[in-house]
Scaffold this motif. Sequence first.
Motif, short mmCIF file in Angstrom:
data_model
loop_
_atom_site.label_atom_id
_atom_site.label_comp_id
_atom_site.label_asym_id
_atom_site.label_seq_id
_atom_site.Cartn_x
_atom_site.Cartn_y
_atom_site.Cartn_z
N UNK A 146 18.35 11.44 6.30
CA UNK A 146 17.10 12.18 6.51
C UNK A 146 16.25 11.55 7.60
N UNK A 147 16.16 10.23 7.64
CA UNK A 147 15.37 9.57 8.69
C UNK A 147 15.98 9.84 10.07
N UNK A 148 17.29 9.83 10.15
CA UNK A 148 17.94 10.12 11.42
C UNK A 148 17.69 11.55 11.87
N UNK A 149 17.67 12.50 10.91
CA UNK A 149 17.33 13.89 11.24
C UNK A 149 15.90 13.97 11.77
N UNK A 150 14.99 13.27 11.12
CA UNK A 150 13.59 13.27 11.56
C UNK A 150 13.47 12.72 12.98
N UNK B 21 8.70 19.72 10.12
CA UNK B 21 10.10 19.60 9.71
C UNK B 21 10.53 18.13 9.74
N UNK B 22 10.18 17.42 10.80
CA UNK B 22 10.49 15.99 10.89
C UNK B 22 9.81 15.23 9.75
N UNK B 23 8.54 15.54 9.50
CA UNK B 23 7.80 14.87 8.42
C UNK B 23 8.45 15.15 7.06
N UNK B 24 8.92 16.36 6.87
CA UNK B 24 9.55 16.72 5.60
C UNK B 24 10.86 15.96 5.41
N UNK B 25 11.62 15.76 6.49
CA UNK B 25 12.83 14.92 6.38
C UNK B 25 12.45 13.50 5.99
N UNK C 270 0.83 -1.19 0.00
CA UNK C 270 0.00 0.00 0.00
C UNK C 270 0.87 1.25 0.00
N UNK C 271 0.56 2.20 -0.85
CA UNK C 271 1.44 3.33 -1.09
C UNK C 271 1.16 4.54 -0.21
N UNK C 272 0.52 4.38 0.90
CA UNK C 272 0.25 5.54 1.75
C UNK C 272 1.20 5.56 2.93
N UNK C 273 2.45 5.92 2.67
CA UNK C 273 3.44 5.89 3.73
C UNK C 273 4.04 7.24 4.02
N UNK C 274 3.74 8.25 3.28
CA UNK C 274 4.32 9.56 3.53
C UNK C 274 3.76 10.13 4.82
N UNK C 275 4.47 11.10 5.36
CA UNK C 275 4.00 11.76 6.57
C UNK C 275 3.41 13.09 6.15
N UNK C 276 2.14 13.27 6.47
CA UNK C 276 1.41 14.44 6.02
C UNK C 276 1.95 15.72 6.64
N UNK C 277 2.09 16.74 5.81
CA UNK C 277 2.48 18.07 6.25
C UNK C 277 1.25 18.95 6.07
N UNK D 18 12.00 14.49 16.20
CA UNK D 18 10.78 13.94 16.80
C UNK D 18 11.01 12.45 17.09
N UNK D 19 11.61 12.13 18.23
CA UNK D 19 11.95 10.75 18.55
C UNK D 19 10.76 9.80 18.63
N UNK D 20 9.55 10.32 18.70
CA UNK D 20 8.37 9.47 18.76
C UNK D 20 7.75 9.18 17.39
N UNK D 21 8.40 9.58 16.31
CA UNK D 21 7.86 9.39 14.96
C UNK D 21 8.16 7.96 14.49
N UNK D 22 7.25 7.07 14.80
CA UNK D 22 7.46 5.64 14.56
C UNK D 22 7.77 5.31 13.11
N UNK D 23 7.09 5.97 12.18
CA UNK D 23 7.30 5.65 10.77
C UNK D 23 8.70 6.00 10.29
N UNK D 24 9.35 6.97 10.94
CA UNK D 24 10.73 7.28 10.60
C UNK D 24 11.63 6.08 10.93
N UNK D 25 11.32 5.40 12.02
CA UNK D 25 12.10 4.21 12.40
C UNK D 25 11.87 3.05 11.42
N UNK D 26 10.63 2.90 10.95
CA UNK D 26 10.35 1.84 9.97
C UNK D 26 11.17 2.10 8.71
N UNK D 27 11.09 3.33 8.21
CA UNK D 27 11.84 3.67 7.00
C UNK D 27 13.34 3.58 7.22
N UNK D 28 13.79 3.97 8.40
CA UNK D 28 15.21 3.82 8.73
C UNK D 28 15.59 2.34 8.63
N UNK D 29 14.74 1.47 9.16
CA UNK D 29 15.00 0.04 9.08
C UNK D 29 15.10 -0.45 7.66
#
Length: 190
Positions: free
Chosen positions: A92-96, A69-73, A22-29, A100-111
């Motif tokens: 970029x994921x590490x910057x996000x 800003x975190x979502x944009x990274x 499913x292609x809905x993985x971006x973080x909405x700004x 915002x250390x609680x941004x779970x989806x950044x960790x998924x993408x980092x993985x």
Amino acid sequence: MRGFKLWLGGVALAGLTLGAVPADASVKVIGRGEGRLCYEYAKTGHSSEPGIESCTRALTEQALTPEDRAATFVNRGILHMYAKDFARALTDYEEAITLKPSLADAYVNKGVALVNLGRDAEAVTAIGQALELNTVRPEIAYYTRGIANEMLGNMREAYNDYRQAVALKPEWKEPQAQLRRFAVVPKNRG
């Protein structure tokens, strides 16, 4: 088994063959401007130089809230992943995450980026953090961690992760295909 492609709505994952994810993985700004445009580019599902430039302009020229800003990274990281520039995506994921250390989806993408870079043990850790933070796409997290565990030779963990991905999203064919490669053999009792 490297080269897996997985993108998490505005938050992307890239690497193995993920089939139809499913292609809905971006973080909405929220709002208008370059940050919103960056999100729209990330949501389209392919990399583009104008998209990356839009994200960079948002980060350098727009007054963004820390959350935006975190979502944009994350969104720029997704675009880098589509371009197979996993090192830049990871940055970029590490910057996000720093913002915002609680941004779970950044960790998924980092993985996902880490799996694509062959850093599987780190990927397992990042995905574990995403799951602890209750990512909105746990099926992707489990699938990605399954890949990382398999690459590390942790077959039982990989099997369990693929099973969990199937349990969470039964219609998703890719984790089902991975499970079919496994054979469950009873332990020899001696």
